[in-house]
Write a protein that holds these residues in place. Structure first.
Motif, PDB file in Angstrom:
ATOM      1  N   ILE A  25       0.855  -1.181   0.000  1.00  0.00           N
ATOM      2  CA  ILE A  25       0.000   0.000   0.000  1.00  0.00           C
ATOM      3  C   ILE A  25       0.892   1.231   0.000  1.00  0.00           C
ATOM      4  CG2 ILE A  25      -1.827   1.230   1.232  1.00  0.00           C
ATOM      5  CD1 ILE A  25      -2.691  -1.469   0.045  1.00  0.00           C
ATOM      6  N   PRO A  26       0.807   2.074  -1.020  1.00  0.00           N
ATOM      7  CA  PRO A  26       1.736   3.205  -1.165  1.00  0.00           C
ATOM      8  C   PRO A  26       1.321   4.436  -0.351  1.00  0.00           C
ATOM      9  CG  PRO A  26       0.311   3.128  -3.064  1.00  0.00           C
ATOM     10  CD  PRO A  26      -0.060   1.956  -2.198  1.00  0.00           C
ATOM     11  N   VAL A  27       1.408   4.329   0.939  1.00  0.00           N
ATOM     12  CA  VAL A  27       1.094   5.459   1.817  1.00  0.00           C
ATOM     13  C   VAL A  27       2.236   5.642   2.808  1.00  0.00           C
ATOM     14  CG1 VAL A  27      -1.408   5.160   1.642  1.00  0.00           C
ATOM     15  CG2 VAL A  27      -0.166   3.983   3.442  1.00  0.00           C
ATOM     16  N   PRO A  28       2.394   6.849   3.315  1.00  0.00           N
ATOM     17  CA  PRO A  28       3.391   7.024   4.376  1.00  0.00           C
ATOM     18  C   PRO A  28       2.896   6.371   5.673  1.00  0.00           C
ATOM     19  CG  PRO A  28       2.382   9.136   3.769  1.00  0.00           C
ATOM     20  CD  PRO A  28       1.791   8.092   2.893  1.00  0.00           C
ATOM     21  N   PHE A  29       3.795   6.092   6.549  1.00  0.00           N
ATOM     22  CA  PHE A  29       3.493   5.507   7.859  1.00  0.00           C
ATOM     23  C   PHE A  29       2.822   4.137   7.737  1.00  0.00           C
ATOM     24  CE2 PHE A  29       3.407  10.142   8.461  1.00  0.00           C
ATOM     25  CZ  PHE A  29       4.504  10.248   9.297  1.00  0.00           C
ATOM     26  N   GLN A  30       3.353   3.303   6.860  1.00  0.00           N
ATOM     27  CA  GLN A  30       2.828   1.951   6.695  1.00  0.00           C
ATOM     28  C   GLN A  30       2.956   1.154   7.992  1.00  0.00           C
ATOM     29  OE1 GLN A  30       5.601   1.146   3.542  1.00  0.00           O
ATOM     30  NE2 GLN A  30       3.936   0.657   2.136  1.00  0.00           N
ATOM     31  N   MET A  31       4.022   1.406   8.751  1.00  0.00           N
ATOM     32  CA  MET A  31       4.234   0.659   9.995  1.00  0.00           C
ATOM     33  C   MET A  31       3.112   0.932  10.983  1.00  0.00           C
ATOM     34  SD  MET A  31       8.382   0.725  10.593  1.00  0.00           S
ATOM     35  CE  MET A  31       8.194   1.931  11.836  1.00  0.00           C
ATOM     36  N   VAL A  32       2.652   2.162  11.061  1.00  0.00           N
ATOM     37  CA  VAL A  32       1.579   2.507  11.989  1.00  0.00           C
ATOM     38  C   VAL A  32       0.283   1.823  11.574  1.00  0.00           C
ATOM     39  CG1 VAL A  32       0.228   4.406  12.948  1.00  0.00           C
ATOM     40  CG2 VAL A  32       2.675   4.696  12.575  1.00  0.00           C
ATOM     41  N   HIS A  61      -5.195  -9.382  16.266  1.00  0.00           N
ATOM     42  CA  HIS A  61      -4.382 -10.140  17.231  1.00  0.00           C
ATOM     43  C   HIS A  61      -3.260 -10.910  16.546  1.00  0.00           C
ATOM     44  CE1 HIS A  61      -7.168  -9.078  20.360  1.00  0.00           C
ATOM     45  NE2 HIS A  61      -8.169  -9.500  19.601  1.00  0.00           N
ATOM     46  N   ALA A  62      -2.556 -10.219  15.657  1.00  0.00           N
ATOM     47  CA  ALA A  62      -1.396 -10.797  14.987  1.00  0.00           C
ATOM     48  C   ALA A  62      -0.147 -10.471  15.793  1.00  0.00           C
ATOM     49  CB  ALA A  62      -1.273 -10.218  13.580  1.00  0.00           C
ATOM     50  N   ASN A  63       0.938 -11.138  15.482  1.00  0.00           N
ATOM     51  CA  ASN A  63       2.204 -10.853  16.144  1.00  0.00           C
ATOM     52  C   ASN A  63       2.668  -9.469  15.684  1.00  0.00           C
ATOM     53  OD1 ASN A  63       5.346 -10.911  16.072  1.00  0.00           O
ATOM     54  ND2 ASN A  63       4.709 -12.383  17.629  1.00  0.00           N
ATOM     55  N   LEU A  64       2.724  -8.532  16.608  1.00  0.00           N
ATOM     56  CA  LEU A  64       2.987  -7.132  16.282  1.00  0.00           C
ATOM     57  C   LEU A  64       4.381  -6.886  15.717  1.00  0.00           C
ATOM     58  CD1 LEU A  64       1.848  -4.247  16.362  1.00  0.00           C
ATOM     59  CD2 LEU A  64       2.743  -4.079  18.677  1.00  0.00           C
ATOM     60  N   PRO A  65       5.448  -7.370  16.345  1.00  0.00           N
ATOM     61  CA  PRO A  65       6.772  -7.080  15.779  1.00  0.00           C
ATOM     62  C   PRO A  65       6.953  -7.635  14.373  1.00  0.00           C
ATOM     63  CG  PRO A  65       6.977  -8.038  17.976  1.00  0.00           C
ATOM     64  CD  PRO A  65       5.543  -8.110  17.595  1.00  0.00           C
ATOM     65  N   LEU A  66       6.411  -8.793  14.121  1.00  0.00           N
ATOM     66  CA  LEU A  66       6.558  -9.407  12.804  1.00  0.00           C
ATOM     67  C   LEU A  66       5.770  -8.642  11.742  1.00  0.00           C
ATOM     68  CD1 LEU A  66       7.940 -11.692  11.387  1.00  0.00           C
ATOM     69  CD2 LEU A  66       6.009 -13.148  11.945  1.00  0.00           C
ATOM     70  N   ALA A  67       4.561  -8.212  12.077  1.00  0.00           N
ATOM     71  CA  ALA A  67       3.753  -7.445  11.128  1.00  0.00           C
ATOM     72  C   ALA A  67       4.451  -6.133  10.765  1.00  0.00           C
ATOM     73  CB  ALA A  67       2.374  -7.166  11.706  1.00  0.00           C
ATOM     74  N   ILE A  68       5.027  -5.472  11.752  1.00  0.00           N
ATOM     75  CA  ILE A  68       5.721  -4.205  11.507  1.00  0.00           C
ATOM     76  C   ILE A  68       6.983  -4.444  10.682  1.00  0.00           C
ATOM     77  CG2 ILE A  68       7.007  -2.350  12.627  1.00  0.00           C
ATOM     78  CD1 ILE A  68       4.941  -2.524  14.911  1.00  0.00           C
ATOM     79  N   THR A  69       7.700  -5.492  10.987  1.00  0.00           N
ATOM     80  CA  THR A  69       8.937  -5.798  10.267  1.00  0.00           C
ATOM     81  C   THR A  69       8.674  -6.136   8.800  1.00  0.00           C
ATOM     82  OG1 THR A  69       9.915  -6.613  12.320  1.00  0.00           O
ATOM     83  CG2 THR A  69      10.989  -7.268  10.267  1.00  0.00           C
ATOM     84  N   LEU A  70       7.610  -6.858   8.514  1.00  0.00           N
ATOM     85  CA  LEU A  70       7.320  -7.274   7.143  1.00  0.00           C
ATOM     86  C   LEU A  70       6.950  -6.110   6.228  1.00  0.00           C
ATOM     87  CD1 LEU A  70       5.499 -10.614   7.833  1.00  0.00           C
ATOM     88  CD2 LEU A  70       7.538 -10.306   6.437  1.00  0.00           C
ATOM     89  N   VAL A  71       6.518  -5.005   6.812  1.00  0.00           N
ATOM     90  CA  VAL A  71       6.217  -3.826   6.008  1.00  0.00           C
ATOM     91  C   VAL A  71       7.470  -3.333   5.297  1.00  0.00           C
ATOM     92  CG1 VAL A  71       5.539  -1.398   6.179  1.00  0.00           C
ATOM     93  CG2 VAL A  71       4.222  -3.130   7.357  1.00  0.00           C
ATOM     94  N   TRP A  72       8.632  -3.593   5.891  1.00  0.00           N
ATOM     95  CA  TRP A  72       9.894  -3.132   5.314  1.00  0.00           C
ATOM     96  C   TRP A  72      10.329  -3.963   4.109  1.00  0.00           C
ATOM     97  CZ3 TRP A  72      12.243   1.313   5.698  1.00  0.00           C
ATOM     98  CH2 TRP A  72      11.824   2.149   6.720  1.00  0.00           C
TER      99      TRP A  72
END
Length: 169
Positions: free
Chosen positions: A55-62, A72-83
């Protein structure tokens, strides 16, 4: 087993809780279920992270963090995969999104030369924008589904393999 590999590569809980952009979630980050590694939480994290990577938006991690909290997903993994879409891979991935969009919309590819300014972005929204956005949506959903079911299958395979390799008692 995937759990051990993922656990080694994940950032520390405190690092994520102290992130200035994620502080908007407040006490929601203290939910212990967001930090567990099991087949379901990891598969959901892959789905969320891969979806927002396209998704081409800023603040994808947020956005990924908010979705991970909701499902209720694993938070660190979801944030890391955005990269997955980082400054090195973004041009290739987004060009692939554009190509998929032109294919889905049955439009001819348009020649364009990227320019790093806002005027070019605004002008391009009317020409290549629709195909690009459709392609981003298609690839986001496709890779999200593939990631979810791929992790489910890999985790199940590794578990069965581990059980079969146990010595008989």
């Amino acid at each position: 087993m995937p759990k051990k590999t993922i656990k080694r590569m994940m950032p520390d809980h405190q690092t994520i809780k102290d992130n200035k952009y994620l502080k908007i979630f407040g006490n929601l980050l203290h939910n212990a279920n967001l930090w567990h590694l099991n087949r379901h939480s990891v598969a959901k994290a892959f789905a969320v992270g891969l979806f927002f990577a396209f998704i081409p938006v800023p603040f994808q991690m947020v956005l990924a963090a908010g979705a991970a909290i909701v499902v209720h997903a694993n938070l660190p993994l979801a944030i890391t995969l955005v990269w997955l879409t980082n400054p090195l891979t973004m041009p290739f991935i987004f060009y692939a999104c554009y190509l998929v969009g032109t294919w889905v919309l049955a439009e001819p590819e348009q020649a364009f030369a990227f320019q790093a300014n806002w005027q070019w972005v605004i002008d391009s929204l009317s020409t290549i924008g629709p195909a690009f956005l459709v392609g981003c949506g298609v690839l986001a959903v496709t890779f999200s589904i593939l990631g979810y079911f791929g992790i489910q299958a890999l985790w199940r395979y590794q578990t069965i393999k581990a059980w079969k390799s146990r010595p008989h008692r």
